[in-house]
Design a protein around this motif. Structure first.
Motif, mmCIF file in Angstrom:
data_model
loop_
_atom_site.group_PDB
_atom_site.id
_atom_site.type_symbol
_atom_site.label_atom_id
_atom_site.label_comp_id
_atom_site.label_asym_id
_atom_site.label_seq_id
_atom_site.Cartn_x
_atom_site.Cartn_y
_atom_site.Cartn_z
ATOM 1 N N ARG A 80 12.036 -11.639 -15.047
ATOM 2 C CA ARG A 80 12.809 -11.229 -13.858
ATOM 3 C C ARG A 80 13.073 -12.421 -12.933
ATOM 4 N NH1 ARG A 80 10.248 -5.513 -13.166
ATOM 5 N NH2 ARG A 80 11.848 -4.337 -14.255
ATOM 6 N N THR A 81 12.063 -13.269 -12.753
ATOM 7 C CA THR A 81 12.216 -14.458 -11.916
ATOM 8 C C THR A 81 13.281 -15.386 -12.504
ATOM 9 O OG1 THR A 81 9.899 -14.311 -11.270
ATOM 10 C CG2 THR A 81 10.983 -16.428 -10.914
ATOM 11 N N LYS A 83 6.900 -10.048 -18.063
ATOM 12 C CA LYS A 83 8.055 -9.325 -17.530
ATOM 13 C C LYS A 83 8.437 -9.893 -16.158
ATOM 14 C CE LYS A 83 9.308 -4.580 -16.487
ATOM 15 N NZ LYS A 83 8.807 -3.205 -16.461
ATOM 16 N N ASP A 84 7.449 -10.215 -15.356
ATOM 17 C CA ASP A 84 7.677 -10.811 -14.049
ATOM 18 C C ASP A 84 8.384 -12.166 -14.191
ATOM 19 O OD1 ASP A 84 7.470 -10.599 -11.260
ATOM 20 O OD2 ASP A 84 5.702 -11.905 -11.241
ATOM 21 N N GLN A 85 7.953 -12.960 -15.174
ATOM 22 C CA GLN A 85 8.569 -14.264 -15.443
ATOM 23 C C GLN A 85 10.036 -14.094 -15.854
ATOM 24 O OE1 GLN A 85 7.279 -17.498 -15.201
ATOM 25 N NE2 GLN A 85 9.389 -18.066 -15.599
ATOM 26 N N MET A 89 2.333 -5.061 -13.000
ATOM 27 C CA MET A 89 3.427 -5.522 -13.841
ATOM 28 C C MET A 89 2.931 -6.671 -14.717
ATOM 29 S SD MET A 89 7.115 -7.134 -12.785
ATOM 30 C CE MET A 89 7.630 -5.724 -11.861
#
Length: 153
Positions: free
Chosen positions: A9-10, A5-7, A1
């Motif tokens: 979502r977090t 994008k992970d940031q 990922m």
């Protein structure tokens, strides 16, 4: 990922826990746009951070244009909402270049390509040099306008 994008979502999880409705809805919207970009085309794929940035830039531009339209249509509440969403998304983009910085990059490109006396015929050549330097950091319309101005259009 992708890390970007992970940031997102977090940050969405944190905004939901903080009960920040505006930030939550904005981040949900941009994550949906990213998912749409991932499934566009013949087969689904994971998009890179650069592509995530492009989606973010596109969404910010949509919000700014909508805010202008709502302002012109005498709908200040809607314009304010769109401006707030654009501000939230802009936090994830790299710092935008100023007009002076764009002018400096364009003049260096005009000089390096030797396009000074060619006029508008050299637009593509100059944009080819300038675009990689300004991608994600400046609105392409502003950059193109500066290139036209310096080429004497």
């Amino acid at each position: 990922m992708s890390a970007m994008k992970d940031q997102l979502r977090t940050d969405l999880t944190a905004s939901i826990k903080a009960r920040d409705a505006m930030r939550s809805s904005t981040l949900r919207m941009v994550l949906t746009a990213i998912t749409t970009a991932e499934v566009a085309g013949k087969e689904a794929r994971e998009i890179s951070d650069d592509e995530v940035m492009a989606v973010l830039g596109s969404e910010v531009k949509k919000r700014r244009e909508a805010a202008e339209a709502f302002t012109a249509g005498n709908r200040p509440a809607m314009a304010e909402k769109e401006t707030a969403e654009a501000a939230i998304l802009a936090e994830y983009l790299p710092e935008q270049m100023t007009g002076e910085e764009i002018a400096t990059v364009v003049s260096a490109a005009v000089e390096s390509t030797g396009a000074g006396g060619e006029g508008m015929r050299a637009m593509g050549k100059v944009m080819g040099v300038v675009t990689p330097q300004t991608k994600g950091k400046a609105d392409s319309g502003v950059v193109a306008a500066e290139v036209k101005r310096q080429l004497g259009a």
